[in-house]
Enzyme design. Sequence first.
Site, short mmCIF file in Angstrom:
data_model
loop_
_atom_site.label_atom_id
_atom_site.label_comp_id
_atom_site.label_asym_id
_atom_site.label_seq_id
_atom_site.Cartn_x
_atom_site.Cartn_y
_atom_site.Cartn_z
N CYS A 50 0.83 -1.21 0.00
CA CYS A 50 0.00 0.00 0.00
C CYS A 50 0.86 1.25 0.00
CB CYS A 50 -0.92 0.02 1.22
SG CYS A 50 -2.02 -1.39 1.32
N ARG A 126 -8.15 -4.16 -2.50
CA ARG A 126 -7.62 -3.13 -3.40
C ARG A 126 -8.61 -2.97 -4.55
NH1 ARG A 126 -2.53 -2.78 -1.50
NH2 ARG A 126 -1.59 -4.77 -0.98
#
Length: 220
Positions: A50, A126
């Site tokens: 991330c 995601r």
Amino acid sequence: MMEDTKMPLIGDKFPEMVVNTTQGEINLPDDYSGKWFILFSHPADFTPVCTTEFVAFQQRYDQFRELNTELIGLSIDQVFSHLKWEEWIKDNMGEEIEFPIIADGTGDVGKQLGLLHTASSTATVRAVFIVDPEATIRAILYYPAELGRNMDEILRMVKGFQVAQKEGVAMPANWPNNELIGDSLIIPPASTAEQIAERQGQVDRGEIKSYDWWLCYREQ
Ligand code: BEZ
């Protein structure tokens, strides 16, 4: 859980909601009226993949803005965690995150957008939503935890949507580097005998090129 998960579809209007972010309250989609926006969720702050994604998005933020496109991050972490993570990224990677990040501590946004994929999970997947200036969802992407997203592909998609809309065309595979026709644009297939004859005339006059009447293309 399935009963909590609503998956919006391409072509749906982005659901109206008020979200809490690192830059204060935002009304979606109204505060972005007239702009494209990319809403992307990530599993958690202070995680390695991330972090690389946030740096990559920030490094392309100017390119997105040139396309009248804003970025909005999201995870179930609280605002203080997002802010601390942003501070860490600035101190350690030299990138100042300029776009807002939604703090979806209750998971309400995640439930509305179908971002919580497993019964036991409290972490958002995601996901990427590409939304146009009329608040219509134009694309939805889902990636697994172990694979960071390709921001250049997301930029390519926004560019592709904008050119397709302006020129009334479609984009070939890997546009603008297609293996057969390079950066040329695909003309929608003819749907009547009259249009087929018209396409043939355009080919004969050198106005467009074709492999056949249903695969015609032209330069940008
Ligand atoms: C990561 O961003 O590195 C990550 C997040 C959740 C699960 C696995 C990896």
